[in-house]
Design a protein around this motif. Structure first.
Motif, short mmCIF file in Angstrom:
data_model
loop_
_atom_site.label_atom_id
_atom_site.label_comp_id
_atom_site.label_asym_id
_atom_site.label_seq_id
_atom_site.Cartn_x
_atom_site.Cartn_y
_atom_site.Cartn_z
N HIS A 154 0.82 -1.21 0.00
CA HIS A 154 0.00 0.00 0.00
C HIS A 154 0.86 1.26 0.00
O HIS A 154 0.34 2.35 0.21
N SER A 155 2.17 1.12 -0.21
CA SER A 155 3.06 2.28 -0.14
C SER A 155 2.70 3.31 -1.20
O SER A 155 2.42 2.98 -2.36
N LEU A 156 2.71 4.58 -0.79
CA LEU A 156 2.44 5.66 -1.73
C LEU A 156 3.50 5.69 -2.82
O LEU A 156 3.22 6.02 -3.97
N PHE A 157 4.75 5.37 -2.48
CA PHE A 157 5.81 5.34 -3.47
C PHE A 157 5.49 4.37 -4.59
O PHE A 157 5.61 4.67 -5.78
N LEU A 158 5.08 3.14 -4.21
CA LEU A 158 4.76 2.15 -5.23
C LEU A 158 3.56 2.56 -6.06
O LEU A 158 3.50 2.30 -7.26
N LYS A 159 2.59 3.21 -5.41
CA LYS A 159 1.43 3.67 -6.17
C LYS A 159 1.83 4.70 -7.22
O LYS A 159 1.40 4.64 -8.37
N ILE A 160 2.67 5.66 -6.81
CA ILE A 160 3.12 6.66 -7.79
C ILE A 160 3.92 6.00 -8.90
O ILE A 160 3.75 6.29 -10.09
N PHE A 161 4.80 5.08 -8.51
CA PHE A 161 5.64 4.39 -9.50
C PHE A 161 4.78 3.66 -10.53
O PHE A 161 4.96 3.80 -11.74
N PHE A 162 3.82 2.86 -10.06
CA PHE A 162 3.01 2.08 -10.98
C PHE A 162 2.06 2.96 -11.79
O PHE A 162 1.76 2.65 -12.94
N TRP A 163 1.58 4.05 -11.18
CA TRP A 163 0.72 4.96 -11.95
C TRP A 163 1.49 5.57 -13.12
O TRP A 163 0.99 5.62 -14.26
N PHE A 164 2.70 6.05 -12.90
CA PHE A 164 3.48 6.63 -13.99
C PHE A 164 3.88 5.57 -15.00
O PHE A 164 3.92 5.83 -16.21
N TRP A 165 4.19 4.39 -14.49
CA TRP A 165 4.52 3.30 -15.40
C TRP A 165 3.30 2.97 -16.27
O TRP A 165 3.41 2.79 -17.49
N ALA A 166 2.13 2.88 -15.67
CA ALA A 166 0.91 2.61 -16.44
C ALA A 166 0.66 3.72 -17.44
O ALA A 166 0.20 3.47 -18.57
N THR A 167 0.94 4.98 -17.03
CA THR A 167 0.76 6.09 -17.97
C THR A 167 1.62 5.91 -19.20
O THR A 167 1.15 6.09 -20.34
N ALA A 168 2.89 5.55 -19.00
CA ALA A 168 3.79 5.36 -20.14
C ALA A 168 3.32 4.21 -21.03
O ALA A 168 3.33 4.32 -22.27
#
Length: 460
Positions: free
Chosen positions: A6-20
Motif C-alpha cells: 500500500h506504499s504511496l511510493f509504489l502507487k506513484i511508480f506504478f501509476w506513472f509506469w501505467a501512464t507510459a
C-alpha cells in the motif's frame, strides 16, 4: 526505505509506469489504424524503387515462368522482411503470399494506370502497372521502408491526431493521479486550518484514515494529534476555571482574618486561620504545578527497576499515623516480590495519594485492604479497597479529574482539594499503566491499578 503493497511510493511508480504503457499503446493503435498518406515529394523515389524490383520480377517470369518469379519474391521477402506480390491486371496473383492485402491499392493502380501509395503498419505500400513483353501488362505491389517521416506521411492532420491522442490519454491518467494524491492532502490542509482557527473538534476525513498508505497514516496521526491538543487545551481551560473557583474561598477567608487582625480584638485566632489557609494554598499550588508538568511535557524522570512490594510497605508505614487517628487498619497481601520499571519517587507519590484517599473515606473502625499480585505474567495488579460509602456509578470515571469532588462539603472538611487522584492518574499513565475505580458490595470503593511488570533481567 521499506515499501509495502500500500506504499504511496509504489502507487506513484506504478501509476506513472501505467501512464507510459497506456500512452505507448495509444500511439501504436493510432499509428496502425490511423489514416496516413505519403508526401508527394517521396512519390518519385518510391516509384523508382518499386519499379526496379518489379522489372526484375517480370524478367524472372519471362525467363523461368511462375516458379522463377515466385523464388525471386521469396528471396526478396526473406532478405528485406518486406512483402511483395505480382498480379495480372484482372487481379489474379501470379507470385507472392498474402497478396489480398494489396487488393485495394492494386485495383486503384489498375484503374487509374498511375502508381498508388499508402501506409500500413509504418511501411509505405506502392502499387504500379508494369509493361511486359508482347504487350501483356502486370501489376506489381510491394512494401518499402520509407522511414518515420514517410510512415507518418507528413500529414499535419494525422500528426495532430496522434499527438492529440497521446496527450489526451497521458493527461487524463495524470489528472486522475493528481486528484488521487492531492485530494486527501487538500482535505487534511483544510482540517489543519480549522484546528488553527480554534475548531479543536475538527478531524481528518474518515475515508482518508481508512487508506493503507502513507496518506492514511498521516490522517490517523493528525487525528491523534488533534485529539491530544483538544484534550490538553480543554484541561487547561477547565483547570483555570477550577483554580479560580478554589482560590476564591481561602482568599476570602484571608481577607476576613486580615481585617480581624487589623482590629486587634481577636487575639491569635486570625493568624491561625491565615496560617492554615496559606498552608492550604501552598499545597494546592504545588500540586497544580505537578499536574501541569505531567499534562504538558513528559517528565524526563529516571526509570529504574522498582520493588513494588517494598514501596507499598513504606507507603503504609507513612500513612499509619493518619490510619490510627481514625481507628483504621491497613492490611497488605502479596504472595511474592513484584517489580515494575519506573520512577520510585513518582510512584510513591501517586500510590500514596490513593492509599491516603482510602484511609480518609473508609468508615471509622473499618480496614483498608491492599493486595499486590502478578496478572497474566506481564502485568502487576494493585488493588486498594476501602469500606466507605463508595462513589455514584456515573461519577466513577470522573474522580480522576482535577478538582472533582463527589461531596464537596466532605472534601473541604477533610482538607482535600480534589488533586490527589488526578496526580495519581497522570503518573500511572506515564508509566504505561491504567487506573480505574469500581464500587464493591455491600459498601466501599476499590481502585485497581495495573503496571507492566519489569523484566527479571532488567538492570537498574
Amino acid at each position: 526505505m521499506k515499501f509495502t503493497i500500500h506504499s504511496l511510493f509504489l502507487k506513484i511508480f506504478f501509476w506513472f509506469w501505467a501512464t507510459a504503457i497506456v500512452t505507448g499503446i495509444a500511439l501504436v493503435i493510432t499509428f496502425i489504424f490511423g489514416p496516413g498518406r505519403v508526401p508527394s515529394r517521396w512519390h518519385s523515389s518510391l516509384t523508382d524503387t518499386a519499379r526496379s524490383s518489379g522489372m526484375i520480377a517480370l524478367g524472372e517470369l519471362e525467363r523461368g515462368g511462375v516458379p522463377a518469379v515466385s523464388s525471386y519474391i521469396r528471396r526478396y521477402e526473406r532478405d528485406t522482411r518486406l512483402r511483395a506480390c505480382l498480379f495480372e491486371l484482372n487481379g489474379n496473383p501470379v507470385a507472392g503470399q498474402g497478396c489480398e492485402t494489396f487488393a485495394g491499392i492494386g485495383s486503384r493502380a489498375t484503374h487509374l494506370r498511375t502508381p498508388q501509395f499508402g501506409v500500413r503498419y509504418g511501411l509505405v505500400r506502392v502499387a504500379l502497372v508494369l509493361p511486359g513483353s508482347g504487350g501483356h501488362d502486370y501489376l506489381f505491389a510491394t512494401e518499402l521502408p520509407a522511414g518515420p517521416r514517410a510512415a507518418f506521411g507528413m500529414d499535419k492532420a494525422a500528426v495532430a491526431l496522434r499527438f492529440g491522442v497521446a496527450l489526451s490519454v497521458s493527461g487524463f491518467i495524470c489528472y486522475l493521479l493528481t486528484l488521487y494524491l492531492t485530494g486527501p492532502i487538500l482535505r487534511l490542509r483544510e482540517a489543519a486550518q480549522q484546528v488553527a482557527q480554534g475548531k479543536l473538534s475538527t478531524r481528518a476525513d474518515a475515508t482518508i484514515g481508512r487508506r493503507g498508505d502513507e496518506l492514511g497514516a498521516l490522517a490517523r496521526d493528525f487525528n491523534t494529534m488533534a485529539e491530544r491538543v483538544e484534550e490538553l487545551i480543554s484541561r487547561q481551560r477547565q483547570l483555570i476555571f477550577d483554580i479560580s473557583h478554589e482560590l476564591r474561598s481561602p482568599l476570602a477567608r484571608l481577607n476576613v482574618a486580615l481585617d480581624l487582625a487589623k482590629g486587634g480584638k481577636a487575639g491569635n485566632l486570625p493568624f491561625d486561620h491565615m496560617e492554615s489557609d496559606l498552608v492550604r494554598l501552598n499545597e494546592m499550588i504545588g500540586r497544580l504545578l505537578t499536574i501541569a508538568r505531567l499534562d504538558t511535557v513528559p517528565m524526563q524522570a529516571e526509570m529504574t527497576r522498582v520493588n513494588m512490594t517494598e514501596l507499598l510497605g513504606q507507603i503504609i508505614d507513612d500513612a499509619g499515623f493518619e490510619a490510627q487517628k481514625r481507628d483504621v487498619t491497613v492490611s497488605f497481601a502479596s504472595e511474592e516480590q513484584h517489580h515494575v520499571r519506573g520512577n520510585a519517587d513518582l510512584l510513591h507519590s501517586a500510590i500514596e495519594n490513593v492509599v491516603r484517599n482510602a484511609i480518609r473515606y473508609t468508615a471509622v473502625g473499618t480496614p483498608v485492604e491492599i493486595s499486590l499480585k502478578l496478572e497474566d505474567k506481564s502485568r502487576v495488579l494493585l488493588q486498594i479497597r476501602d469500606h466507605g460509602k463508595g462513589v455514584p456509578e456515573n461519577d466513577l470515571g470522573r474522580i480522576f479529574q482535577a478538582f472533582y469532588r463527589v461531596a464537596e462539603a466532605r472534601d473541604r472538611e477533610s482538607g482535600g482539594v480534589g488533586l490527589g487522584l488526578a496526580i495519581a492518574d497522570r503518573v500511572i499513565r506515564i508509566h504505561g499503566g491504567t487506573i480505574r475505580a469500581e464500587n464493591v458490595q455491600p459498601t466501599g470503593l476499590k481502585v485497581l491499578i495495573q503496571f507492566p511488570a519489569a523484566s527479571p533481567n532488567a538492570i537498574g
